[in-house]
Design a protein around this motif. Structure first.
Motif, PDB file in Angstrom:
ATOM      1  N   LYS B 111       0.837  -1.213   0.000  1.00 34.79           N
ATOM      2  CA  LYS B 111       0.000   0.000   0.000  1.00 34.79           C
ATOM      3  C   LYS B 111       0.863   1.251   0.000  1.00 34.79           C
ATOM      4  N   LEU B 112       1.907   1.206   0.842  1.00 31.60           N
ATOM      5  CA  LEU B 112       2.800   2.357   0.965  1.00 31.60           C
ATOM      6  C   LEU B 112       3.473   2.668  -0.371  1.00 31.60           C
ATOM      7  N   LEU B 113       3.956   1.605  -1.024  1.00 30.10           N
ATOM      8  CA  LEU B 113       4.616   1.774  -2.326  1.00 30.10           C
ATOM      9  C   LEU B 113       3.641   2.350  -3.347  1.00 30.10           C
ATOM     10  N   TYR B 114       2.435   1.805  -3.328  1.00 27.02           N
ATOM     11  CA  TYR B 114       1.454   2.243  -4.318  1.00 27.02           C
ATOM     12  C   TYR B 114       1.084   3.710  -4.093  1.00 27.02           C
ATOM     13  N   ARG B 115       0.921   4.067  -2.829  1.00 27.85           N
ATOM     14  CA  ARG B 115       0.572   5.458  -2.546  1.00 27.85           C
ATOM     15  C   ARG B 115       1.688   6.401  -3.008  1.00 27.85           C
ATOM     16  N   LEU B 155       5.761  -5.832  -4.207  1.00 21.21           N
ATOM     17  CA  LEU B 155       5.388  -5.546  -5.597  1.00 21.21           C
ATOM     18  C   LEU B 155       4.552  -6.681  -6.179  1.00 21.21           C
ATOM     19  N   LYS B 156       4.907  -7.910  -5.785  1.00 23.75           N
ATOM     20  CA  LYS B 156       4.120  -9.060  -6.242  1.00 23.75           C
ATOM     21  C   LYS B 156       2.680  -8.944  -5.729  1.00 23.75           C
ATOM     22  N   ALA B 157       2.571  -8.480  -4.480  1.00 23.98           N
ATOM     23  CA  ALA B 157       1.234  -8.314  -3.907  1.00 23.98           C
ATOM     24  C   ALA B 157       0.442  -7.294  -4.725  1.00 23.98           C
ATOM     25  N   LEU B 158       1.119  -6.219  -5.134  1.00 19.88           N
ATOM     26  CA  LEU B 158       0.452  -5.199  -5.960  1.00 19.88           C
ATOM     27  C   LEU B 158       0.068  -5.781  -7.312  1.00 19.88           C
ATOM     28  N   GLU B 159       0.919  -6.673  -7.794  1.00 24.20           N
ATOM     29  CA  GLU B 159       0.660  -7.298  -9.090  1.00 24.20           C
ATOM     30  C   GLU B 159      -0.634  -8.110  -9.023  1.00 24.20           C
ATOM     31  N   LEU B 160      -0.809  -8.808  -7.915  1.00 25.27           N
ATOM     32  CA  LEU B 160      -2.020  -9.603  -7.745  1.00 25.27           C
ATOM     33  C   LEU B 160      -3.260  -8.716  -7.711  1.00 25.27           C
ATOM     34  N   GLN B 161      -3.080  -7.502  -7.197  1.00 25.80           N
ATOM     35  CA  GLN B 161      -4.211  -6.573  -7.128  1.00 25.80           C
ATOM     36  C   GLN B 161      -4.353  -5.777  -8.429  1.00 25.80           C
ATOM     37  N   LYS B 162      -3.525  -6.113  -9.414  1.00 21.88           N
ATOM     38  CA  LYS B 162      -3.551  -5.443 -10.723  1.00 21.88           C
ATOM     39  C   LYS B 162      -3.162  -3.969 -10.625  1.00 21.88           C
ATOM     40  N   ALA B 164       0.056  -3.101 -10.332  1.00 24.27           N
ATOM     41  CA  ALA B 164       1.417  -2.987 -10.835  1.00 24.27           C
ATOM     42  C   ALA B 164       1.749  -4.226 -11.634  1.00 24.27           C
ATOM     43  N   GLU B 165       2.794  -4.109 -12.426  1.00 21.95           N
ATOM     44  CA  GLU B 165       3.281  -5.284 -13.126  1.00 21.95           C
ATOM     45  C   GLU B 165       4.802  -5.277 -13.048  1.00 21.95           C
ATOM     46  N   VAL B 166       5.324  -6.389 -12.574  1.00 21.14           N
ATOM     47  CA  VAL B 166       6.774  -6.486 -12.430  1.00 21.14           C
ATOM     48  C   VAL B 166       7.364  -6.958 -13.747  1.00 21.14           C
ATOM     49  N   ILE B 167       8.403  -6.272 -14.171  1.00 17.76           N
ATOM     50  CA  ILE B 167       9.054  -6.631 -15.426  1.00 17.76           C
ATOM     51  C   ILE B 167      10.461  -7.112 -15.095  1.00 17.76           C
ATOM     52  N   GLY B 174      12.148  -4.258 -13.039  1.00 10.57           N
ATOM     53  CA  GLY B 174      11.459  -2.977 -13.082  1.00 10.57           C
ATOM     54  C   GLY B 174      10.004  -3.194 -12.741  1.00 10.57           C
ATOM     55  N   VAL B 175       9.311  -2.106 -12.524  1.00 11.74           N
ATOM     56  CA  VAL B 175       7.896  -2.250 -12.215  1.00 11.74           C
ATOM     57  C   VAL B 175       7.138  -1.119 -12.876  1.00 11.74           C
ATOM     58  N   LYS B 176       5.958  -1.469 -13.345  1.00 10.35           N
ATOM     59  CA  LYS B 176       5.096  -0.435 -13.917  1.00 10.35           C
ATOM     60  C   LYS B 176       3.866  -0.343 -13.034  1.00 10.35           C
ATOM     61  N   PHE B 177       3.610   0.824 -12.515  1.00 11.15           N
ATOM     62  CA  PHE B 177       2.420   1.027 -11.668  1.00 11.15           C
ATOM     63  C   PHE B 177       1.242   1.455 -12.538  1.00 11.15           C
TER      64      PHE B 177
END
Lengths: 206, 178
Positions: B111-115, B155-162, B164-167, B174-177
């Motif tokens: 959550k912190l990263l996403y914010r 980041l993987k957790a964010l990926e599951l929530q759609k 972010a996507e880890v590259i 890398g990651v794309k939010f």
């Protein structure tokens, strides 16, 4: 099965463009890491040169400082490269945004065109004609209705109008006239004076 | 680190019996709870994420030099097991030698990263893992210099929530939010 569904759902949202940007950013990170490494070694060498001078090993100290100088130059070069990378990155990212804007304009245009297609010019003419006809029809109705009023009704209307017209003027108060007659050429115009007069009148009545 | 100086050990730290496992079960329960809280606070204020059981005893956390007391490895294991039970620790290996101390849960890190990404207009762009961990932009964030593997899990957790996507590209992450 799960795998089948998984692949159909998880369409990657990472484009080739993103990958290119990532590659550049990775390069940028590497230059930054390199900078950090050089900064650390430079500091170490500076300390070492200091110690060598204290120990009287002049030649070695000079060698150390020469090495440090070389590294300084490398650092400046890295700085320039970093700048280039950064500007390239900015350009890339901006192009992406431009692309999105153009895409948006395209969609908007298409939408407008489709809307125009649904409203054909003849349709609009037809609609306007119809509404004009409607207005004319309403006007006919109005004239028919007003025509149905007889002269007798007209008389009643006139009478009522005269009455209303007369009513809109207030009645002339008689006492006031007498009062004014007493104090001859006084002209009361202001509201204040009118209230004064009314007060006096009340006193008189007492 | 400035936070190191500011960290104050609780009173129990200077209380010798605190370093010996208490035989009375009720007291032991309280003792374990106090240790758990202390570990989480200590790790948080020092921004640490990984505990190594072999090295734990040499840390001032478990070794009070002025009292000349230290926790036994067995007791440390017991406390860590308590932390795991409450969801504040995850072992990295089956031998339970190394683990993540989660003073913030992986989901909360996510959550912190996403914010941060949203607040800084980083959505729809690519960031490198290095950028997130060590970049200038994140210097003031709590996840600055955090454990790389732990960040990857967030980041993987964010990926599951759609979100972010880890590259992964030639070993560079890398990651794309979104």
């Amino acid at each position: 099965m799960g795998n089948l569904f998984g692949t159909s759902k998880n369409v990657s949202r990472v484009t080739e463009h993103d990958r290119a940007v990532l590659q550049l950013k990775v390069q940028r990170d590497k230059v930054r890491q390199y900078q950090r490494r050089i900064e650390v070694t430079m500091e170490k060498e500076r300390q070492l040169a200091k110690r060598l001078i204290q120990e009287g090993k002049k030649d070695k100290a000079k060698l150390m400082l020469r090495k440090k100088r070389f590294e300084e130059q490398q650092l400046t070069k890295a700085e320039v490269q970093l700048e280039q990378l950064d500007s390239l990155l900015m350009n890339l990212e901006f192009t992406q945004i431009e692309q999105q804007v153009i895409q948006g304009l395209k969609i908007g245009n298409e939408c407008l065109r489709k809307l125009h297609e649904t409203f054909k010019l003849e349709d609009i003419e037809k609609i306007l004609d119809e509404s004009r006809e409607g207005i004319e029809y309403q006007r006919d109705i109005d004239s028919l209705l007003s025509g149905s009023i007889t002269t007798e009704d007209d008389d009643v209307v006139e009478e009522e109008f005269a009455q209303m017209f007369a009513d809109q003027f207030p009645e002339v108060p008689k006492e006031d006239l007498e009062e004014i007659g007493d104090t001859a050429p006084r002209k009361d115009t202001g509201k204040q004076k009118a209230t004064e007069r009314r007060e006096r009148q009340a006193q008189l009545a007492d | 680190m400035a936070s190191k100086e500011r960290f104050e050990m609780p009173w129990q730290y200077n209380f010798p019996p605190f370093f010996t496992l208490q035989p009375n079960l009720d007291t032991r329960k309280l003792q374990l709870e106090a240790w758990s809280a202390l570990i989480l606070k200590y790790f948080r204020s020092h921004r640490l994420h990984i505990i190594d059981v072999n090295e734990a005893q040499s840390s001032p956390l478990f070794h009070n030099v002025s009292l000349n007391r230290k926790l036994s490895t067995e007791t440390i294991q017991l406390i860590l097991e308590e932390l795991r039970r409450t969801g504040h620790l995850e072992w990295m290996d089956k031998q339970k030698r190394r683990g993540w101390i989660l003073w913030r849960s992986v989901d909360d890190w996510a959550k912190l990263l996403y914010r941060w990404a949203i607040d800084n207009g980083m959505s729809n762009t690519v960031c490198t893992l290095y950028d997130l961990l060590h970049g200038h932009d994140t210097a003031d964030e709590e996840f600055h210099n955090m454990d790389q593997d732990l960040m990857q899990r967030a980041l993987k957790a964010l990926e599951l929530q759609k979100k972010a996507e880890v590259i992964s590209m030639d070993g560079n992450i890398g990651v794309k939010f979104f």
